[in-house]
Design a protein around this motif. Structure first.
Motif, PDB file in Angstrom:
ATOM      1  N   ILE A   9     -43.189  -3.948 -29.654  1.00 24.39           N
ATOM      2  CA  ILE A   9     -41.877  -3.864 -29.015  1.00 24.39           C
ATOM      3  C   ILE A   9     -41.648  -2.452 -28.488  1.00 24.39           C
ATOM      4  O   ILE A   9     -42.315  -1.495 -28.898  1.00 24.39           O
ATOM      5  N   LEU A  10     -40.691  -2.347 -27.571  1.00 23.94           N
ATOM      6  CA  LEU A  10     -40.191  -1.057 -27.125  1.00 23.94           C
ATOM      7  C   LEU A  10     -38.750  -0.920 -27.614  1.00 23.94           C
ATOM      8  O   LEU A  10     -38.039  -1.911 -27.746  1.00 23.94           O
ATOM      9  N   LEU A  11     -38.352   0.314 -27.874  1.00 24.19           N
ATOM     10  CA  LEU A  11     -36.986   0.591 -28.299  1.00 24.19           C
ATOM     11  C   LEU A  11     -36.362   1.580 -27.341  1.00 24.19           C
ATOM     12  O   LEU A  11     -36.953   2.600 -27.013  1.00 24.19           O
ATOM     13  N   ALA A  12     -35.145   1.263 -26.880  1.00 28.72           N
ATOM     14  CA  ALA A  12     -34.388   2.162 -26.013  1.00 28.72           C
ATOM     15  C   ALA A  12     -33.021   2.397 -26.650  1.00 28.72           C
ATOM     16  O   ALA A  12     -32.550   1.597 -27.448  1.00 28.72           O
ATOM     17  N   GLY A  13     -32.396   3.516 -26.297  1.00 23.74           N
ATOM     18  CA  GLY A  13     -31.102   3.848 -26.858  1.00 23.74           C
ATOM     19  C   GLY A  13     -31.158   5.159 -27.615  1.00 23.74           C
ATOM     20  O   GLY A  13     -32.237   5.696 -27.887  1.00 23.74           O
ATOM     21  N   ASP A  14     -29.989   5.676 -27.992  1.00 26.74           N
ATOM     22  CA  ASP A  14     -29.964   6.999 -28.605  1.00 26.74           C
ATOM     23  C   ASP A  14     -30.447   7.013 -30.055  1.00 26.74           C
ATOM     24  O   ASP A  14     -30.619   8.082 -30.640  1.00 26.74           O
ATOM     25  N   ALA A  15     -30.686   5.842 -30.646  1.00 26.52           N
ATOM     26  CA  ALA A  15     -31.303   5.769 -31.970  1.00 26.52           C
ATOM     27  C   ALA A  15     -32.696   5.171 -31.897  1.00 26.52           C
ATOM     28  O   ALA A  15     -33.251   4.733 -32.915  1.00 26.52           O
ATOM     29  N   ALA A  16     -33.288   5.155 -30.705  1.00 24.56           N
ATOM     30  CA  ALA A  16     -34.595   4.515 -30.519  1.00 24.56           C
ATOM     31  C   ALA A  16     -35.699   5.232 -31.299  1.00 24.56           C
ATOM     32  O   ALA A  16     -36.519   4.586 -31.963  1.00 24.56           O
ATOM     33  N   GLU A  17     -35.749   6.565 -31.222  1.00 26.46           N
ATOM     34  CA  GLU A  17     -36.813   7.287 -31.913  1.00 26.46           C
ATOM     35  C   GLU A  17     -36.713   7.110 -33.420  1.00 26.46           C
ATOM     36  O   GLU A  17     -37.718   6.904 -34.109  1.00 26.46           O
ATOM     37  N   ARG A  18     -35.507   7.209 -33.935  1.00 23.57           N
ATOM     38  CA  ARG A  18     -35.276   7.019 -35.369  1.00 23.57           C
ATOM     39  C   ARG A  18     -35.689   5.623 -35.811  1.00 23.57           C
ATOM     40  O   ARG A  18     -36.341   5.432 -36.845  1.00 23.57           O
ATOM     41  N   THR A  19     -35.329   4.619 -35.026  1.00 26.16           N
ATOM     42  CA  THR A  19     -35.648   3.241 -35.364  1.00 26.16           C
ATOM     43  C   THR A  19     -37.142   2.966 -35.246  1.00 26.16           C
ATOM     44  O   THR A  19     -37.738   2.302 -36.106  1.00 26.16           O
ATOM     45  N   ALA A  20     -37.756   3.473 -34.185  1.00 28.29           N
ATOM     46  CA  ALA A  20     -39.193   3.279 -34.001  1.00 28.29           C
ATOM     47  C   ALA A  20     -39.981   3.908 -35.149  1.00 28.29           C
ATOM     48  O   ALA A  20     -40.952   3.320 -35.653  1.00 28.29           O
TER      49      ALA A  20
ATOM     50  N   GLU B 263     -33.555  -0.816 -17.378  1.00 27.74           N
ATOM     51  CA  GLU B 263     -34.048   0.468 -16.886  1.00 27.74           C
ATOM     52  C   GLU B 263     -35.207   1.037 -17.706  1.00 27.74           C
ATOM     53  O   GLU B 263     -35.696   2.126 -17.415  1.00 27.74           O
ATOM     54  N   ALA B 264     -35.625   0.321 -18.733  1.00 25.28           N
ATOM     55  CA  ALA B 264     -36.680   0.832 -19.605  1.00 25.28           C
ATOM     56  C   ALA B 264     -38.027   0.873 -18.886  1.00 25.28           C
ATOM     57  O   ALA B 264     -38.324   0.017 -18.047  1.00 25.28           O
ATOM     58  N   ASP B 265     -38.832   1.869 -19.215  1.00 21.22           N
ATOM     59  CA  ASP B 265     -40.197   1.981 -18.701  1.00 21.22           C
ATOM     60  C   ASP B 265     -41.055   0.962 -19.451  1.00 21.22           C
ATOM     61  O   ASP B 265     -41.490   1.197 -20.581  1.00 21.22           O
ATOM     62  N   ASN B 266     -41.301  -0.187 -18.821  1.00 19.92           N
ATOM     63  CA  ASN B 266     -41.886  -1.325 -19.528  1.00 19.92           C
ATOM     64  C   ASN B 266     -42.891  -2.066 -18.647  1.00 19.92           C
ATOM     65  O   ASN B 266     -42.682  -3.227 -18.281  1.00 19.92           O
ATOM     66  N   PRO B 267     -44.012  -1.411 -18.288  1.00 18.67           N
ATOM     67  CA  PRO B 267     -44.971  -2.068 -17.382  1.00 18.67           C
ATOM     68  C   PRO B 267     -45.634  -3.307 -17.969  1.00 18.67           C
ATOM     69  O   PRO B 267     -46.103  -4.171 -17.225  1.00 18.67           O
ATOM     70  N   ASP B 268     -45.672  -3.413 -19.296  1.00 16.23           N
ATOM     71  CA  ASP B 268     -46.307  -4.571 -19.930  1.00 16.23           C
ATOM     72  C   ASP B 268     -45.315  -5.673 -20.284  1.00 16.23           C
ATOM     73  O   ASP B 268     -45.690  -6.658 -20.930  1.00 16.23           O
ATOM     74  N   ALA B 269     -44.075  -5.522 -19.874  1.00 17.65           N
ATOM     75  CA  ALA B 269     -43.031  -6.522 -20.101  1.00 17.65           C
ATOM     76  C   ALA B 269     -42.910  -6.902 -21.577  1.00 17.65           C
ATOM     77  O   ALA B 269     -42.801  -8.082 -21.929  1.00 17.65           O
ATOM     78  N   LEU B 270     -42.916  -5.895 -22.438  1.00 17.22           N
ATOM     79  CA  LEU B 270     -42.739  -6.126 -23.867  1.00 17.22           C
ATOM     80  C   LEU B 270     -41.259  -6.370 -24.177  1.00 17.22           C
ATOM     81  O   LEU B 270     -40.384  -5.959 -23.411  1.00 17.22           O
ATOM     82  N   PRO B 271     -40.966  -7.018 -25.287  1.00 16.13           N
ATOM     83  CA  PRO B 271     -39.562  -7.139 -25.697  1.00 16.13           C
ATOM     84  C   PRO B 271     -38.952  -5.751 -25.895  1.00 16.13           C
ATOM     85  O   PRO B 271     -39.595  -4.857 -26.463  1.00 16.13           O
TER      86      PRO B 271
END
Length: 205
Positions: free
Chosen positions: A139-150, A95-103
């Motif tokens: 890379i893209l990060l999704a999840g409730d710790a995504a911002e912290r991890t990014a 479900e991630a917004d990923n138009p460039d098909a990044l990991p």
């Protein structure tokens, strides 16, 4: 039609998939998954019979995973249909917004100061921020710790960006399960991905 359940985090969600989402329902609750999920399933099915059941297998909370998988196993057995497991990371990536098909890396708060990190084709692990691996490219990060991890990775020079969704939903579980049934992805057993031991309270003296 695929009946999908997701309860690895603080969201109970159910979706019915037939090439697209036919019906869905969700409730964000920290507790009570075992009583919430059957109500959502009844609401979503509305008398329809699925040809497969899929459930989120984590990583996530012990109690939520146990409740969702137990219900999914019972439904699949009663209906005589296949049962598929989908990881939290797979559901988030679907479900991630990923138009460039990044990991897409899934970063989930384990509520104990660490991060459940799930990367494509690798088993999920629980890590401190200082131990986060550096990606080889954007890379893209999704999840409730995504911002912290990014933010932690970007501070070390990585090209990492947080994107929605924050919480996995049964829609993503259904989408991945559909790809499994179509032979586009390998099938996964509906067995829980426990990384941390379940939290327990100390016994009384």
């Amino acid at each position: 039609m695929i009946l999908a359940l997701e309860s690895a985090g603080p969201r109970c969600s159910v979706a019915l998939w037939d090439g697209a989402v036919v019906a869905e329902a969700s409730r964000d609750e920290a507790r009570g998954h075992a009583s919430i999920l059957p109500v959502l399933v009844q609401e979503v099915l509305a008398g329809r019979q699925p040809s497969a059941v899929a459930a989120g297998v984590g990583p996530g909370g012990f109690t939520g995973l146990r409740a969702g998988l137990a219900l999914a196993q019972g439904l699949a057995l009663a209906l005589g249909v296949p049962l598929l497991g989908v990881t939290t990371g797979e559901a988030l990536a679907a479900e991630a917004d990923n138009p460039d098909a990044l990991p897409v890396w899934a970063a989930i708060d384990n509520k104990r100061g660490r991060i459940f990190l799930e990367r494509p084709a690798l088993p999920p692990v629980a890590l401190d921020e200082a131990a986060l691996p550096m990606p080889e490219g954007p890379i893209l990060l999704a999840g409730d710790a995504a911002e912290r991890t990014a933010a932690a990775l970007a501070a070390r020079g990585a090209d990492a960006r947080a994107v929605p969704p924050l919480l996995a939903h049964a829609r993503g579980v259904a989408r991945v399960a559909a790809a499994m049934l179509a032979g586009e992805l390998p099938r996964r057993a509906a067995e829980p991905l426990y990384i941390d031991a379940p939290a327990t309270t100390s016994p009384r003296p």
